[in-house]
Design an enzyme around this catalytic site. Sequence first.
Site, PDB file in Angstrom:
ATOM      1  N   HIS A   1       0.834  -1.215   0.000  1.00  0.00           N
ATOM      2  CA  HIS A   1       0.000   0.000   0.000  1.00  0.00           C
ATOM      3  C   HIS A   1       0.865   1.260   0.000  1.00  0.00           C
ATOM      4  O   HIS A   1       0.644   2.176  -0.806  1.00  0.00           O
ATOM      5  CB  HIS A   1      -0.918  -0.033   1.225  1.00  0.00           C
ATOM      6  CG  HIS A   1      -1.742   1.201   1.406  1.00  0.00           C
ATOM      7  ND1 HIS A   1      -3.080   1.262   1.044  1.00  0.00           N
ATOM      8  CD2 HIS A   1      -1.438   2.430   1.914  1.00  0.00           C
ATOM      9  CE1 HIS A   1      -3.548   2.473   1.316  1.00  0.00           C
ATOM     10  NE2 HIS A   1      -2.571   3.199   1.851  1.00  0.00           N
ATOM     11  N   GLU A   2       1.848   1.311   0.919  1.00  0.00           N
ATOM     12  CA  GLU A   2       2.714   2.496   0.988  1.00  0.00           C
ATOM     13  C   GLU A   2       3.565   2.624  -0.268  1.00  0.00           C
ATOM     14  O   GLU A   2       3.835   3.738  -0.735  1.00  0.00           O
ATOM     15  CB  GLU A   2       3.590   2.433   2.238  1.00  0.00           C
ATOM     16  CG  GLU A   2       2.829   2.378   3.554  1.00  0.00           C
ATOM     17  CD  GLU A   2       1.846   3.524   3.726  1.00  0.00           C
ATOM     18  OE1 GLU A   2       2.090   4.623   3.180  1.00  0.00           O
ATOM     19  OE2 GLU A   2       0.821   3.325   4.397  1.00  0.00           O
TER      20      GLU A   2
ATOM     21  N   HIS B   1       1.616   4.399  -2.844  1.00  0.00           N
ATOM     22  CA  HIS B   1       1.696   5.863  -2.737  1.00  0.00           C
ATOM     23  C   HIS B   1       2.974   6.376  -3.396  1.00  0.00           C
ATOM     24  O   HIS B   1       2.960   7.399  -4.090  1.00  0.00           O
ATOM     25  CB  HIS B   1       1.662   6.286  -1.268  1.00  0.00           C
ATOM     26  CG  HIS B   1       0.315   6.175  -0.629  1.00  0.00           C
ATOM     27  ND1 HIS B   1      -0.846   6.554  -1.258  1.00  0.00           N
ATOM     28  CD2 HIS B   1      -0.066   5.724   0.601  1.00  0.00           C
ATOM     29  CE1 HIS B   1      -1.877   6.358  -0.459  1.00  0.00           C
ATOM     30  NE2 HIS B   1      -1.433   5.845   0.677  1.00  0.00           N
TER      31      HIS B   1
ATOM     32  N   HIS C   1      -5.425   7.213  -2.497  1.00  0.00           N
ATOM     33  CA  HIS C   1      -6.432   6.386  -1.847  1.00  0.00           C
ATOM     34  C   HIS C   1      -7.652   6.216  -2.754  1.00  0.00           C
ATOM     35  O   HIS C   1      -8.050   7.149  -3.464  1.00  0.00           O
ATOM     36  CB  HIS C   1      -6.856   6.995  -0.517  1.00  0.00           C
ATOM     37  CG  HIS C   1      -5.878   6.737   0.580  1.00  0.00           C
ATOM     38  ND1 HIS C   1      -5.779   7.527   1.697  1.00  0.00           N
ATOM     39  CD2 HIS C   1      -4.941   5.768   0.749  1.00  0.00           C
ATOM     40  CE1 HIS C   1      -4.834   7.065   2.501  1.00  0.00           C
ATOM     41  NE2 HIS C   1      -4.311   6.001   1.934  1.00  0.00           N
TER      42      HIS C   1
END
Length: 806
Positions: free
Chosen positions: A338-339, A342, A348
């Site tokens: 997930h990070e 980014h 998101h």
Amino acid sequence: MERLKLGKIPEHWCIRLVAMLLLAIIFLPSTFCDIGSVYNSSYETVIPERLPGKGGKDPGGKVSYMLLMQGQKQLLHLEVKGHYPENNFPVYSYHNGILRQEMPLLSQDCHYEGYMEGVPGSFVSVNICSGLRGVLIKEETSYGIEPMLSSKNFEHVLYTMEHQPVVSCSVTPKDSPGDTSHPPRSRKPDDLLVLTDWWSHTKYVEMFVVVNHQRFQMWGSNINETVQAVMDIIALANSFTRGINTEVVLVGLEIWTEGDPIEVPVDLQTTLRNFNFWRQEKLVGRVRHDVAHLIVGHRPGENEGQAFLRGACSGEFAAAVEAFHHEDVLLFAALMAHELGHNLGIQHDHPTCTCGPKHFCLMGEKIGKDSGFSNCSSDHFLRFLHDHRGVCLLDEPGRQSRMRRAANCGNGVVEDLEQCDCGSDCDKSQCCDENCKLKGNSVCSTELCCFKCNFKKEGDVCRPADGPCDLEEYCNGTSAACPSDRKAQDGSKCHESFLCFNGQCMDPTFQCSRIFGHGSRSASDYCYTSLNSRGDQFGNCGSSSQFPKKYTKCSDKNVMCGKLICTEVAFLPQIQPNNLLLQVPETEDWCWSVAVFDMRDSLHEEYVKDNTYCGKDKVCKNSICEDFTPFSFPCSPSKQCNKHGVCNDLGNCHCSFGFAPPDCKEEGTGGSVDSGPAVNLSNDSSPGPNSTQSSTEELILNLKLIVLAVILVLMILLIIICIISAYTKSETASEAGPSELEELPEGEKEEQEEVLPEEAKGEEEELEYGKEEAEEQGAVEEEGAEEANEEAAAEKKDEDEEEGEE
């Protein structure tokens, strides 16, 4: 006489014994039980059976296992994953403060992925070297599997992983190199062709991973285990990133084995900035990377991860940080993916985004183990590539770039076969030359157990204790390496009511001293109540991540867990212009608080730390005063250490001086099996050339006390003898001398006795002289009287004769 009592002699020993006793009492733990269990469900023992290939041949890169799972036979079909040798990346760690490159013994082609036969939607990702270790997903339930270390029958533990189904991620920092609010762009047909071509090619993210000290300790302070765990995480993260046709390649790993070189607070946004500053200063130029991720071991505040949006491939913001405070490897791998998303420009997800049959989309604010990238994620990633921000992802890492770098002599890092590395100061080095070789008879250079190019003596302290929750380490006399830094076992008592965690005493006075300097301390209950009940930047129990911030007032039970309030402040720290200090008058002193807005400031520890005592059987957790559930450890100072030592963070006894490890039962010199020998008192007649009998600072101090006590005894005896002698003389003098001397104090008697001989001698001479004059005067007067009498008699005789004649 009262000031010269003999009772003073043993006082030094009494103080020393009391200090040792207090030290033992400080570390006496309560009855502990486990509060950190990650799994709350069933365990079972299984024995995986590897099945032979068809016709007994090795299928090459493929393998199958049969295991009995919950009473049913399950067939696992696995295939090796990863195109590159898994052990061809540098591993850096710290030894005696020196950065070194490790060579961990790791097997190749260990990571396999696959499925369970007959179970739709199943997924398996395991490391098959030295048993099976990894994750199995069956019917939306995650299982962990790992070998039993003590088993002789290839037994494994299989357990469900139901704890912490989701983790959260907040809005990424605003000071990332890209705006988070770009509107969608219209695309030209040529752009679509380019994007389609890019999408069809595998992208490669060269990731450098850093493991902080606390997480390293959670992996048993074992470098090989830490490296293997990170490799398992990367393998699982790849199972998520393949959804966007991207593979994560581990290009390097650094483990902070001796403490964190940066501040790692609970606020991960602050940690991210601190880590990125460190990355730019220490990592860029040493190892090429597209992104660098920091894994921390503590429980964070609101969110489990932070990353710079669109930071990949940039020199300034290619960083992220994730909290791994549990043991759910699959959930953490989802968080890392997930990070990383980014970093790759993926924002998101919003409610209209879809990710197929998955319960959670990977880029939602809530992250689950059963999640994947959504259509929105793919769109964001393509836009990132279209803007040429991800050009570095299109370079397939070659084997040469993945291989360990050859030793670079002169960079100040001891690598591979280098004996030493004096960097740019070789002219000043007595031990190391410019070719990274030891000079002459030198056996070491800058290590902690090296002194003037030779090994320090056995028992010399190479790393002193840093506070009440840290333990000393000692040199062994035959190596320049200082043993790994050991701490007191978590949950050990310190400063009466506080507890040790990660080698630090959770005493808010320590926090105050770090901000306001020596002498400052944690303020009174009145200060905490009056400030933390305000609900502003100077007193609160937390704040929102939005701007402007909204602060939460502390309830009565939580006031001791909010902002750190200090008192008895004598020195004001230097602060950034945007930060503020507040002082509020108390009855006898001032209450001091800080408001930090620039996270680069050293004041960012503005809140009371977790696990700080806040009431009877209560500790602070995320600014809330909660009930404290004691720990359960295999080591107890009263049992395993026989009340003569404390337990260290590896569960072994660190014995007090006078007792020997491992159980502090026999006589010895202290220390532990992990920290080295405290002192060598053996009478070995053939010591090595650099291993001589020596004494530690503890022994030297005791010898000094013994010598001092002997000197005091001799001095006191001499003084007593002198006083008795003087007293005897004064008694004798009082019998013969004037009565006034008897009435004088002894000190004045001695002075008077010293003055009397001179004065008495003068008076005696005057008396004798006066006596002689008186005698002489008397004699003259007597002689004159006789002459007068004779003359009178003669005259009378003459008168009588004259009368007779008449």
